[in-house]
Design a protein around this motif. Structure first.
Motif, PDB file in Angstrom:
ATOM      1  N   ALA A  12     -20.716 -26.650 -22.229  1.00  0.00           N
ATOM      2  CA  ALA A  12     -21.285 -25.838 -23.311  1.00  0.00           C
ATOM      3  C   ALA A  12     -20.544 -24.509 -23.436  1.00  0.00           C
ATOM      4  N   GLY A  13     -20.268 -23.862 -22.310  1.00  0.00           N
ATOM      5  CA  GLY A  13     -19.527 -22.606 -22.343  1.00  0.00           C
ATOM      6  C   GLY A  13     -18.117 -22.790 -22.887  1.00  0.00           C
ATOM      7  N   CYS A  57     -12.405 -22.719 -14.442  1.00  0.00           N
ATOM      8  CA  CYS A  57     -13.085 -21.420 -14.394  1.00  0.00           C
ATOM      9  C   CYS A  57     -14.516 -21.526 -14.914  1.00  0.00           C
ATOM     10  N   MET A  58     -14.720 -22.304 -15.967  1.00  0.00           N
ATOM     11  CA  MET A  58     -16.072 -22.513 -16.505  1.00  0.00           C
ATOM     12  C   MET A  58     -16.976 -23.150 -15.443  1.00  0.00           C
ATOM     13  N   LEU A  59     -16.423 -24.098 -14.703  1.00  0.00           N
ATOM     14  CA  LEU A  59     -17.203 -24.719 -13.623  1.00  0.00           C
ATOM     15  C   LEU A  59     -17.567 -23.687 -12.549  1.00  0.00           C
ATOM     16  N   VAL A 118     -19.521 -12.465 -23.065  1.00  0.00           N
ATOM     17  CA  VAL A 118     -20.974 -12.318 -23.136  1.00  0.00           C
ATOM     18  C   VAL A 118     -21.621 -13.608 -23.650  1.00  0.00           C
ATOM     19  N   ILE A 119     -21.059 -14.153 -24.719  1.00  0.00           N
ATOM     20  CA  ILE A 119     -21.658 -15.343 -25.335  1.00  0.00           C
ATOM     21  C   ILE A 119     -21.561 -16.564 -24.415  1.00  0.00           C
ATOM     22  N   GLY A 125     -26.309 -19.973 -19.267  1.00  0.00           N
ATOM     23  CA  GLY A 125     -27.642 -19.702 -18.747  1.00  0.00           C
ATOM     24  C   GLY A 125     -28.710 -20.498 -19.493  1.00  0.00           C
ATOM     25  N   PHE A 126     -28.553 -20.572 -20.804  1.00  0.00           N
ATOM     26  CA  PHE A 126     -29.490 -21.351 -21.619  1.00  0.00           C
ATOM     27  C   PHE A 126     -29.511 -22.803 -21.155  1.00  0.00           C
ATOM     28  N   VAL A 127     -28.333 -23.395 -21.018  1.00  0.00           N
ATOM     29  CA  VAL A 127     -28.237 -24.799 -20.601  1.00  0.00           C
ATOM     30  C   VAL A 127     -28.807 -24.981 -19.190  1.00  0.00           C
TER      31      VAL A 127
END
Length: 131
Positions: A12-13, A57-59, A118-119, A125-127
């Motif tokens: 998602a990120g 990095c996202m992981l 930020v987004i 966090g939402f997921v």
């Protein structure tokens, strides 16, 4: 379930980043001072390497955010998203801004990359809050 949540949050990120940078590609390329050809494409062609590094990095961010949520007993979508927002706004973006200031990068680059800083964690966090 934890690893699945981390992977989904990372996806998602990453997806939000794809949309963010596709929409802002022209100002970002200019602010990053990336040389482009006559068609507006970066000189040197396409490389998959930044995308692989980006997803790894996202992981890492997703995994640490999940750990932070768990260790802090933060539950629910809203609280998790707000935590991701705070991580992005008060940890990641200042670090990006500091590095860009020292390397004399254009302020617009800080704004563009800081916005995603930020987004992205907010969405993660939402997921994570869904699990």
């Amino acid at each position: 379930m934890g690893i699945l949540a981390i992977i989904l949050a990372a996806i998602a990120g990453f997806a939000v980043g794809a949309v963010w940078y596709m929409q802002l590609s022209k100002p970002w390329l200019a602010a990053a001072e990336i040389e482009c050809d006559e068609n507006g494409k970066p000189v040197g062609g396409f490389s998959i390497t930044p995308f692989i590094i980006g997803f790894i990095c996202m992981l890492c961010v997703s995994g640490m955010l999940r750990h932070t949520l768990e260790a802090s007993d933060i539950e629910g979508v809203l609280a998790s998203a707000v935590t991701g927002f705070g991580v992005g706004l008060f940890f990641i973006t200042p670090w990006v801004a500091m590095n860009y200031a020292y390397s004399k990068r254009k302020p617009l680059l800080t704004v563009l990359d800081g916005g995603y800083s930020v987004i992205g964690p907010t969405v993660m966090g939402f997921v994570l809050g869904l699990f």
